[in-house]
Design a protein around this motif. Sequence first.
Motif, PDB file in Angstrom:
ATOM      1  N   GLN A 116       0.829  -1.203   0.000  1.00 25.56           N
ATOM      2  CA  GLN A 116       0.000   0.000   0.000  1.00 25.56           C
ATOM      3  C   GLN A 116       0.867   1.258   0.000  1.00 25.56           C
ATOM      4  OE1 GLN A 116      -3.209   0.206  -0.505  1.00 25.56           O
ATOM      5  NE2 GLN A 116      -3.081   2.425  -0.440  1.00 25.56           N
ATOM      6  N   SER A 117       1.970   1.217   0.698  1.00 20.37           N
ATOM      7  CA  SER A 117       2.906   2.335   0.733  1.00 20.37           C
ATOM      8  C   SER A 117       3.466   2.623  -0.663  1.00 20.37           C
ATOM      9  CB  SER A 117       4.038   2.013   1.709  1.00 20.37           C
ATOM     10  OG  SER A 117       5.051   2.960   1.657  1.00 20.37           O
ATOM     11  N   TYR A 118       3.792   1.567  -1.397  1.00 26.21           N
ATOM     12  CA  TYR A 118       4.279   1.750  -2.769  1.00 26.21           C
ATOM     13  C   TYR A 118       3.217   2.453  -3.609  1.00 26.21           C
ATOM     14  CZ  TYR A 118       7.419  -2.244  -1.639  1.00 26.21           C
ATOM     15  OH  TYR A 118       8.325  -3.106  -1.084  1.00 26.21           O
ATOM     16  N   LYS A 119       1.989   1.948  -3.488  1.00 31.16           N
ATOM     17  CA  LYS A 119       0.888   2.475  -4.316  1.00 31.16           C
ATOM     18  C   LYS A 119       0.544   3.914  -3.952  1.00 31.16           C
ATOM     19  CE  LYS A 119      -1.282  -2.025  -5.059  1.00 31.16           C
ATOM     20  NZ  LYS A 119      -2.430  -2.884  -4.718  1.00 31.16           N
ATOM     21  N   GLU A 120       0.527   4.195  -2.661  1.00 32.19           N
ATOM     22  CA  GLU A 120       0.078   5.508  -2.199  1.00 32.19           C
ATOM     23  C   GLU A 120       1.126   6.602  -2.395  1.00 32.19           C
ATOM     24  OE1 GLU A 120      -1.716   7.532   1.855  1.00 32.19           O
ATOM     25  OE2 GLU A 120      -1.897   5.375   1.548  1.00 32.19           O
ATOM     26  N   TRP A 121       2.396   6.298  -2.152  1.00 36.52           N
ATOM     27  CA  TRP A 121       3.408   7.346  -2.145  1.00 36.52           C
ATOM     28  C   TRP A 121       4.438   7.237  -3.261  1.00 36.52           C
ATOM     29  CZ3 TRP A 121       2.788   5.521   3.252  1.00 36.52           C
ATOM     30  CH2 TRP A 121       1.901   6.335   3.958  1.00 36.52           C
ATOM     31  N   LEU A 122       5.030   6.072  -3.422  1.00 39.39           N
ATOM     32  CA  LEU A 122       6.130   5.963  -4.378  1.00 39.39           C
ATOM     33  C   LEU A 122       5.661   6.020  -5.823  1.00 39.39           C
ATOM     34  CD1 LEU A 122       8.324   3.397  -2.458  1.00 39.39           C
ATOM     35  CD2 LEU A 122       8.572   5.879  -2.565  1.00 39.39           C
ATOM     36  N   SER A 123       4.395   5.694  -6.054  1.00 37.79           N
ATOM     37  CA  SER A 123       3.849   5.785  -7.410  1.00 37.79           C
ATOM     38  C   SER A 123       3.789   7.230  -7.893  1.00 37.79           C
ATOM     39  CB  SER A 123       2.453   5.160  -7.465  1.00 37.79           C
ATOM     40  OG  SER A 123       1.557   5.916  -6.657  1.00 37.79           O
ATOM     41  N   LYS A 124       3.859   8.193  -6.982  1.00 38.10           N
ATOM     42  CA  LYS A 124       3.863   9.611  -7.375  1.00 38.10           C
ATOM     43  C   LYS A 124       5.119   9.954  -8.162  1.00 38.10           C
ATOM     44  CE  LYS A 124       1.081  11.036  -3.454  1.00 38.10           C
ATOM     45  NZ  LYS A 124       1.015  11.727  -2.180  1.00 38.10           N
ATOM     46  N   ILE A 125       6.194   9.234  -7.912  1.00 42.00           N
ATOM     47  CA  ILE A 125       7.445   9.455  -8.634  1.00 42.00           C
ATOM     48  C   ILE A 125       7.328   8.855 -10.029  1.00 42.00           C
ATOM     49  CG2 ILE A 125       9.896   8.836  -8.715  1.00 42.00           C
ATOM     50  CD1 ILE A 125       9.821   8.882  -5.613  1.00 42.00           C
ATOM     51  N   ASP A 126       6.853   7.617 -10.079  1.00 40.58           N
ATOM     52  CA  ASP A 126       6.708   6.914 -11.347  1.00 40.58           C
ATOM     53  C   ASP A 126       5.717   5.777 -11.097  1.00 40.58           C
ATOM     54  OD1 ASP A 126       6.949   5.159 -13.544  1.00 40.58           O
ATOM     55  OD2 ASP A 126       9.067   5.598 -13.795  1.00 40.58           O
ATOM     56  N   GLU A 127       4.645   5.728 -11.885  1.00 35.89           N
ATOM     57  CA  GLU A 127       3.624   4.686 -11.703  1.00 35.89           C
ATOM     58  C   GLU A 127       4.206   3.286 -11.830  1.00 35.89           C
ATOM     59  OE1 GLU A 127       0.224   5.359 -14.182  1.00 35.89           O
ATOM     60  OE2 GLU A 127      -0.067   7.388 -13.398  1.00 35.89           O
ATOM     61  N   ASN A 128       5.268   3.124 -12.622  1.00 37.91           N
ATOM     62  CA  ASN A 128       5.876   1.804 -12.811  1.00 37.91           C
ATOM     63  C   ASN A 128       6.616   1.313 -11.579  1.00 37.91           C
ATOM     64  OD1 ASN A 128       5.031   1.580 -15.518  1.00 37.91           O
ATOM     65  ND2 ASN A 128       6.744   2.854 -16.175  1.00 37.91           N
ATOM     66  N   LEU A 129       6.964   2.227 -10.670  1.00 36.46           N
ATOM     67  CA  LEU A 129       7.691   1.821  -9.461  1.00 36.46           C
ATOM     68  C   LEU A 129       6.896   0.815  -8.633  1.00 36.46           C
ATOM     69  CD1 LEU A 129       9.478   4.966  -7.980  1.00 36.46           C
ATOM     70  CD2 LEU A 129      10.503   2.775  -8.593  1.00 36.46           C
ATOM     71  N   THR A 130       5.594   0.983  -8.560  1.00 35.30           N
ATOM     72  CA  THR A 130       4.767   0.068  -7.765  1.00 35.30           C
ATOM     73  C   THR A 130       4.952  -1.366  -8.236  1.00 35.30           C
ATOM     74  OG1 THR A 130       3.139   1.797  -7.337  1.00 35.30           O
ATOM     75  CG2 THR A 130       2.406  -0.470  -7.036  1.00 35.30           C
ATOM     76  N   GLU A 131       4.802  -1.593  -9.522  1.00 35.89           N
ATOM     77  CA  GLU A 131       4.926  -2.949 -10.063  1.00 35.89           C
ATOM     78  C   GLU A 131       6.348  -3.487  -9.902  1.00 35.89           C
ATOM     79  OE1 GLU A 131       4.303  -5.417 -14.234  1.00 35.89           O
ATOM     80  OE2 GLU A 131       3.433  -3.420 -14.042  1.00 35.89           O
ATOM     81  N   ILE A 132       7.336  -2.653 -10.155  1.00 34.53           N
ATOM     82  CA  ILE A 132       8.739  -3.073 -10.012  1.00 34.53           C
ATOM     83  C   ILE A 132       9.021  -3.495  -8.568  1.00 34.53           C
ATOM     84  CG2 ILE A 132      11.135  -2.234 -10.021  1.00 34.53           C
ATOM     85  CD1 ILE A 132      10.240  -0.416 -12.421  1.00 34.53           C
ATOM     86  N   LEU A 133       8.579  -2.669  -7.606  1.00 36.07           N
ATOM     87  CA  LEU A 133       8.843  -2.960  -6.190  1.00 36.07           C
ATOM     88  C   LEU A 133       8.074  -4.188  -5.714  1.00 36.07           C
ATOM     89  CD1 LEU A 133       8.911   0.685  -4.824  1.00 36.07           C
ATOM     90  CD2 LEU A 133      10.865  -0.862  -5.051  1.00 36.07           C
ATOM     91  N   ILE A 134       6.834  -4.359  -6.162  1.00 35.50           N
ATOM     92  CA  ILE A 134       6.052  -5.538  -5.770  1.00 35.50           C
ATOM     93  C   ILE A 134       6.706  -6.798  -6.328  1.00 35.50           C
ATOM     94  CG2 ILE A 134       3.862  -6.757  -6.095  1.00 35.50           C
ATOM     95  CD1 ILE A 134       2.481  -3.989  -5.891  1.00 35.50           C
ATOM     96  N   ASN A 135       7.112  -6.748  -7.590  1.00 34.47           N
ATOM     97  CA  ASN A 135       7.781  -7.925  -8.185  1.00 34.47           C
ATOM     98  C   ASN A 135       9.063  -8.260  -7.435  1.00 34.47           C
ATOM     99  OD1 ASN A 135       5.795  -8.289 -10.106  1.00 34.47           O
ATOM    100  ND2 ASN A 135       6.873  -7.128 -11.683  1.00 34.47           N
TER     101      ASN A 135
END
Length: 135
Positions: A109-128
């Motif tokens: 949730q932290s990836y989706k809520e905050w880090l995705s503001k930098i780049d939407e692709n970060l969420t998927e990269i970090l989850i993987n």
Amino acid sequence: VNKAKKYYENDLYWYKKLQSKWVSEFISADNENQTISLRYYGDSLSNNNWKLVPNIEKQIVGMYKFFKKNNIFKINGSLSNLTHDNGQIKAFDFKWATQRPKGEEMEIQSYKEWLSKIDENLTEILINDLRNIYH
């Protein structure tokens, strides 16, 4: 143990364990007053300050790989809990951090809520990366 003391002790534990290029430099702790002193690098990365950091996406991935290697879910990846030192990102505020695997849902949730503001692709990269035990 009251909540404030629990958060203080958790924050202190992770600062001592994670000292590296990815974490704000720990200076001292005052157990009586439950305060932690860190090196100040400047403003947080909120309010679009993250745009001042070169290759921030690559650095975020590197920082979270470091967290994984140290068996931690930071939980609170808010941009207001990140700063930089001449372009090198630094994390601070570890009061919510947990030992893996506890907290995976909140970490994502932290990836989706905050880090995705930098780049939407970060969420998927970090989850993987989070789920890849060989990485």
